[in-house]
Design a protein around this motif. Structure first.
Motif, short mmCIF file in Angstrom:
data_model
loop_
_atom_site.label_atom_id
_atom_site.label_comp_id
_atom_site.label_asym_id
_atom_site.label_seq_id
_atom_site.Cartn_x
_atom_site.Cartn_y
_atom_site.Cartn_z
N LEU A 30 0.83 -1.17 -0.15
CA LEU A 30 -0.06 -0.10 -0.09
C LEU A 30 0.88 1.36 0.04
N LEU A 31 0.93 1.98 -1.02
CA LEU A 31 1.84 3.16 -1.21
C LEU A 31 0.98 4.41 -1.18
N ASP A 32 -0.06 4.53 -0.96
CA ASP A 32 -0.79 5.86 -0.92
C ASP A 32 -0.87 6.16 0.69
N LEU A 33 0.16 7.12 0.95
CA LEU A 33 0.40 7.51 2.47
C LEU A 33 -0.84 8.06 3.15
N ASN A 34 -1.84 8.70 2.35
CA ASN A 34 -2.91 9.30 2.76
C ASN A 34 -3.65 8.13 3.27
N LEU A 35 -3.68 7.11 2.54
CA LEU A 35 -4.66 5.95 2.94
C LEU A 35 -3.86 5.25 4.22
N THR A 36 -2.89 5.33 4.10
CA THR A 36 -1.93 4.39 5.46
C THR A 36 -2.22 5.46 6.69
N ALA A 37 -2.39 6.59 6.45
CA ALA A 37 -2.73 7.43 7.59
C ALA A 37 -4.10 7.38 8.21
N ARG A 38 -5.04 7.06 7.31
CA ARG A 38 -6.56 6.86 7.87
C ARG A 38 -6.51 5.60 8.39
N ILE A 39 -5.81 4.60 7.87
CA ILE A 39 -5.85 3.27 8.69
C ILE A 39 -5.31 3.46 10.19
N ALA A 40 -4.22 4.12 9.98
CA ALA A 40 -3.40 4.38 11.52
C ALA A 40 -4.22 4.95 12.33
N ARG A 41 -5.47 5.83 12.01
CA ARG A 41 -6.17 6.81 12.68
C ARG A 41 -7.52 5.84 13.31
N VAL A 42 -7.81 4.70 12.83
CA VAL A 42 -8.79 4.06 13.21
C VAL A 42 -9.06 3.39 14.49
N PRO A 43 -7.92 3.18 15.07
CA PRO A 43 -7.82 2.59 16.44
C PRO A 43 -8.24 3.94 17.51
N GLY A 44 -7.86 4.84 17.21
CA GLY A 44 -7.80 6.14 17.82
C GLY A 44 -6.65 6.42 18.53
N ASP A 45 -6.71 7.08 19.68
CA ASP A 45 -5.05 7.79 20.09
C ASP A 45 -4.24 6.34 20.66
N LEU A 46 -3.28 6.35 20.03
CA LEU A 46 -2.11 5.21 20.15
C LEU A 46 -0.95 5.71 20.94
N SER A 47 -0.90 6.95 21.34
CA SER A 47 0.29 7.64 22.06
C SER A 47 0.60 6.92 23.25
N ALA A 48 -0.18 6.43 24.14
CA ALA A 48 0.02 5.49 25.16
C ALA A 48 0.15 4.09 24.90
N ALA A 49 0.15 3.60 23.88
CA ALA A 49 -0.10 2.18 23.54
C ALA A 49 0.99 1.64 22.76
N SER A 50 0.92 0.34 22.63
CA SER A 50 2.03 -0.40 21.69
C SER A 50 1.12 -0.89 20.56
N VAL A 51 2.04 -1.23 19.45
CA VAL A 51 1.10 -1.48 18.49
C VAL A 51 1.83 -2.63 17.65
N LEU A 52 1.19 -3.88 17.39
CA LEU A 52 1.85 -4.95 16.58
C LEU A 52 1.29 -4.89 15.19
N GLU A 53 2.23 -4.62 14.14
CA GLU A 53 2.29 -4.89 12.84
C GLU A 53 2.43 -6.01 12.18
N VAL A 54 1.84 -6.76 11.52
CA VAL A 54 2.22 -7.94 10.69
C VAL A 54 2.37 -7.60 9.39
N GLY A 55 3.44 -8.10 8.87
CA GLY A 55 3.77 -7.97 7.27
C GLY A 55 3.81 -6.49 6.64
N PRO A 56 4.73 -5.82 7.47
CA PRO A 56 5.01 -4.43 7.12
C PRO A 56 5.35 -3.87 5.76
N GLY A 57 6.06 -5.00 5.12
CA GLY A 57 6.63 -4.86 3.81
C GLY A 57 7.66 -3.48 3.90
N PRO A 58 7.56 -2.55 3.04
CA PRO A 58 8.51 -1.46 3.08
C PRO A 58 8.24 -0.49 3.95
#
Length: 280
Positions: A30-58
């Protein structure tokens, strides 16, 4: 987003590191950084959280998670070719990104992350469903994760949120809705990816219920649901024969033997699981 993190555009990263997507690994970047930003905002505030990402690719979604303020990201990547690109992201965000080369099916995220843990991933197609079922069916509840934000083929996403009596309703819907509240957060066209898949994709957001819709043992619940939908066109008295005396089991659960799996509610499946447990 490259202006925010100071890193080059993803197309340049892919070209420089020779990261041609591999079909065998289910890769569609997924190369569209506007779309990746939208996905990253879905869970809400992650500033005090840990995130597991599977298959990050580039690292397109990885960069978005960090730029949107995720406290710490653990990226699990099976493709060693992607590690140099991810290392560049880690250098740009000191102390906030850890990368493990390995198979997500074999990595215990709780050994590397502190709660609350949110899972955010553009899951490789070949492993996405298996990971989801594992995350939905741990022996105890609530799970290690505070939310799941996962990208699937649109057809799979539809199966997760489907309701009884619909064509898409099946094993994934029952297991997901039994213990979580699930919704489709956004859809993505094929052209958002490199290479473009032949189908649309969708991001599903799942939050754990404090308590399941109805109590049942997770392993037994999964067994009952699998048996019922493996022969979904048959009446349950035939579909559940592999579990023992199907007629008696259905009677114990208060389910008509002439019903079919696609018409049962999540609570009715839990009743079947409890009845099977009681029968030993």
């Amino acid at each position: 987003m490259s202006a925010i993190d100071g890193l080059p555009p993803l197309r340049e990263v892919i070209a420089r590191h020779g990261l041609r997507a591999r079909k065998a690994l289910g890769q569609n970047f997924l190369l569209d950084l506007n779309l990746t930003a939208r996905i990253a905002r879905v869970p809400g505030d992650l500033s005090a959280a840990s995130v597991l990402e599977v298959g990050p690719g580039p690292g397109g979604l990885t960069r978005a998670l960090l730029a949107e303020g995720a406290g710490h990201v653990l990226a699990v990547e099976k493709d060693a070719r992607c590690l140099p690109a991810l290392a560049e992201i880690a250098a740009a965000w000191p102390g906030r990104l850890s990368v493990i080369e390995g198979d997500a099916l074999e990595v215990d995220p709780t050994a590397h992350l502190s709660p609350p843990i949110h899972v955010v991933a553009n899951l490789p197609y070949y492993v996405g469903t298996e990971l989801l079922v594992r995350w939905l069916t741990p022996p105890s509840w609530p799970p290690f994760w505070a939310s799941l934000t996962l990208m699937f083929q649109r057809e799979v996403a539809d199966r997760i949120v489907a309701t009884p009596g619909t064509r898409a309703y099946g094993r994934l819907a029952v297991l997901a809705q039994w213990r979580t509240e699930a919704r489709i957060a956004l859809t993505l066209p094929p052209e958002a990816f490199t290479p473009p898949p032949k189908v649309h994709s969708a991001v599903v957001h799942l939050r754990p219920r404090a308590r399941p819709v109805a109590e049942a043992d997770a392993a037994v619940m999964e067994r009952v649901v699998a048996a019922a939908f493996n022969q979904r066109r048959k009446m349950l008295r035939a579909a559940l024969r592999g579990l023992g005396d199907a007629e008696a089991l259905l009677a114990d659960a208060g389910v008509a033997p002439t019903e079919r799996a696609e018409r049962l509610s999540v609570a009715q499946f839990a009743a079947l699981a409890r009845a099977l447990t009681a029968r030993g």
